[in-house]
Design a protein around this motif. Structure first.
Motif, short mmCIF file in Angstrom:
data_model
loop_
_atom_site.label_atom_id
_atom_site.label_comp_id
_atom_site.label_asym_id
_atom_site.label_seq_id
_atom_site.Cartn_x
_atom_site.Cartn_y
_atom_site.Cartn_z
N VAL A 1 0.95 -1.21 0.26
CA VAL A 1 0.10 0.07 -0.02
C VAL A 1 0.80 1.29 -0.04
CG1 VAL A 1 -1.63 1.28 1.09
CG2 VAL A 1 -1.97 -1.18 1.18
N GLU A 2 1.78 1.26 0.90
CA GLU A 2 2.81 2.57 0.90
C GLU A 2 3.51 2.50 -0.51
OE1 GLU A 2 5.61 1.79 4.02
OE2 GLU A 2 4.21 2.34 5.81
N GLU A 3 3.94 1.62 -1.21
CA GLU A 3 4.67 1.70 -2.49
C GLU A 3 3.68 2.22 -3.35
OE1 GLU A 3 6.79 -1.30 -5.68
OE2 GLU A 3 6.40 -2.03 -3.70
N ALA A 4 2.30 1.80 -3.36
CA ALA A 4 1.41 2.38 -4.40
C ALA A 4 1.29 3.80 -4.30
CB ALA A 4 0.16 1.56 -4.23
N LEU A 5 1.23 4.36 -2.91
CA LEU A 5 0.98 5.85 -2.64
C LEU A 5 2.10 6.68 -2.69
CD1 LEU A 5 -1.12 5.12 0.63
CD2 LEU A 5 -2.08 6.04 -1.65
N THR A 6 3.50 6.05 -2.72
CA THR A 6 4.62 6.82 -2.77
C THR A 6 5.15 7.39 -4.15
OG1 THR A 6 5.63 5.44 -1.09
CG2 THR A 6 7.38 6.48 -2.26
N LYS A 7 5.24 8.74 -3.86
CA LYS A 7 5.66 9.34 -5.12
C LYS A 7 7.11 9.96 -5.08
CE LYS A 7 1.56 8.82 -6.84
NZ LYS A 7 1.43 7.99 -8.06
N GLU A 8 7.60 9.83 -3.71
CA GLU A 8 8.99 10.31 -3.67
C GLU A 8 9.48 9.61 -2.52
OE1 GLU A 8 11.88 14.42 -3.11
OE2 GLU A 8 9.42 14.60 -3.24
N THR A 9 10.98 9.27 -2.41
CA THR A 9 11.62 8.68 -1.11
C THR A 9 13.02 9.56 -1.00
OG1 THR A 9 12.75 6.85 -2.38
CG2 THR A 9 10.77 6.42 -1.55
N ILE A 10 12.96 9.94 0.17
CA ILE A 10 14.22 10.70 0.72
C ILE A 10 15.05 9.79 1.63
CG2 ILE A 10 15.14 12.50 1.74
CD1 ILE A 10 12.71 14.19 0.96
N GLN B 1 18.00 6.08 7.01
CA GLN B 1 16.69 6.24 7.21
C GLN B 1 16.09 6.51 5.83
OE1 GLN B 1 15.33 9.04 10.26
NE2 GLN B 1 14.43 10.33 8.91
N VAL B 2 15.04 5.92 5.73
CA VAL B 2 14.11 6.10 4.29
C VAL B 2 12.64 6.56 4.60
CG1 VAL B 2 13.45 4.97 2.39
CG2 VAL B 2 15.47 4.27 3.10
N ASN B 3 12.51 7.90 4.17
CA ASN B 3 11.25 8.53 4.32
C ASN B 3 10.30 8.27 2.95
OD1 ASN B 3 11.97 9.04 7.02
ND2 ASN B 3 12.17 11.11 6.48
N SER B 4 9.21 7.85 2.91
CA SER B 4 8.23 7.88 1.84
C SER B 4 7.19 8.94 1.96
CB SER B 4 7.79 6.60 1.72
OG SER B 4 8.83 5.52 1.47
N TYR B 5 6.99 9.54 0.76
CA TYR B 5 5.84 10.76 0.65
C TYR B 5 4.94 10.52 -0.32
CZ TYR B 5 9.31 13.09 3.90
OH TYR B 5 10.23 13.34 4.64
N ASN B 6 3.82 10.98 -0.27
CA ASN B 6 2.82 10.96 -1.32
C ASN B 6 2.76 12.17 -2.05
OD1 ASN B 6 1.35 12.86 0.19
ND2 ASN B 6 -0.45 11.68 0.64
N THR B 7 2.14 12.49 -2.98
CA THR B 7 2.19 13.71 -4.10
C THR B 7 1.92 14.82 -3.16
OG1 THR B 7 -0.20 13.16 -4.30
CG2 THR B 7 1.20 12.33 -6.08
N ASN B 8 1.26 14.81 -2.22
CA ASN B 8 0.97 16.11 -1.24
C ASN B 8 2.48 16.39 -0.22
OD1 ASN B 8 -1.39 16.49 -2.50
ND2 ASN B 8 -2.45 15.22 -1.18
N GLY B 9 3.36 15.44 -0.40
CA GLY B 9 4.27 15.51 0.81
C GLY B 9 4.22 15.12 2.02
N TYR B 10 3.08 14.26 2.05
CA TYR B 10 2.55 13.81 3.60
C TYR B 10 3.56 12.69 3.51
CZ TYR B 10 -0.19 11.19 6.67
OH TYR B 10 -0.98 10.57 7.63
N LEU B 11 4.06 12.53 4.82
CA LEU B 11 4.95 11.44 5.29
C LEU B 11 4.23 9.93 5.34
CD1 LEU B 11 7.73 10.38 6.31
CD2 LEU B 11 7.19 11.04 8.63
N LEU B 12 4.32 9.23 4.37
CA LEU B 12 3.65 7.73 4.75
C LEU B 12 4.35 6.70 5.23
CD1 LEU B 12 3.10 7.21 0.70
CD2 LEU B 12 1.57 7.91 2.60
#
Length: 285
Positions: A188-197, A259-270
């Protein structure tokens, strides 16, 4: 002035009368009640952000594990709820969404597409009940919905294969059994993720609870926070498990963390995932 919206839920636990460790049955029931309360809160908060929720036991029948619950949603925006139709529509929407969650689990659904379809069903219910027009409706978060459905599902983990929960309805009462497929939260996280830092950094962590078996996370303190993090530095771990390195609770480790942070299109931390990739130093207490 607050407004209370109440609905009733009846749960029957079919169990093996000769099974050992009966306490597990009550633990399972408690987990189910807590997860239902969390689900109701999630759905209600899409309608009104001021919502709080509580669950009360109305009755507990002797001779069997039948629990009758009263779910109470307390919504602060009572002006819109002065309309009796709005209150009834909210009650029916939450009941419908809850029933769909039970059916989701009973039917063995677990894919990301299944969760996305569930969100659409919830949205359609809200639209049919005119809640999207009467309130500042926001569709349920896909990741939060997946997590709470999993919690309902996980309430059966302590049950045997012959035991199950039955959610009483006028017809087609769904059964929640152990062993049902669970939603893969990573998918689910992968499907929502648009950017990882991703970043590496050095930090001190105070040991609270080491992992002596080598297959789970260590528990650390960092300031007032408690963290559970896995150490992947295999060379250091080998020496620790062979007794060549001695550490104890209260000692601190200087470590390098990935550390790997995943974010959606709105920059919301997933999600925020950490692992210790190198132990650099031990500071004994």
């Amino acid at each position: 002035m607050r407004k209370d919206i109440e609905s009733e839920i009846e749960i029957k636990l079919e169990f093996d009368k000769n099974s050992e460790n009966p306490a597990r049955l009550f633990r399972s029931l408690a987990k189910l009640v807590d997860s239902i309360n969390e689900f109701d809160f999630l759905i209600a908060s899409t309608i009104d952000s001021t919502v709080t929720s509580k669950v009360y036991i109305n009755d507990f029948e002797k001779g069997s594990l039948i629990t009758k619950l009263r779910s109470a949603l307390i919504i602060g925006d009572d002006k819109k709820l002065d309309n009796e139709d709005n209150s009834e529509n909210i009650k029916e929407h939450i009941r419908h969404s809850r029933d769909k969650a039970f059916e989701f689990i009973a039917e063995g659904k677990s894919s990301v597409q299944d969760v996305e379809n569930f969100v659409e069903e919830i949205n359609e219910s809200a639209k049919n009940k005119n809640l999207t027009e009467s309130f500042n409706y926001a569709e349920p978060n896909l990741l939060d919905l997946a997590k709470v459905v999993n919690k309902i599902n996980e309430s059966t983990d302590d049950l045997t294969k012959n035991e199950f929960f039955e959610i009483k309805k006028k017809k087609d009462s769904p059964q929640i059994k152990t062993g049902n497929s669970k939603i893969n939260i990573d998918d689910v996280e992968e499907a929502l993720t648009k950017e990882t830092i991703e970043q590496d950094f050095e930090i001190y962590y105070k040991i609270k609870k080491p992992d002596f078996l080598g297959d789970s996370q260590w528990e650390f303190k960092h300031g007032t926070k408690t963290l559970k993090i896995k150490i992947t530095h295999s060379e250091w771990l080998d020496k620790f498990h062979l007794g060549k390195i001695i550490v104890k609770p209260g000692d601190s480790l200087k470590v390098k963390v990935n550390q790997v942070n995943s974010y959606n299109t709105n920059g919301y931390l997933l999600s925020e995932k950490k692992e210790i990739i190198e132990v650099l130093e031990i500071r004994n207490n």
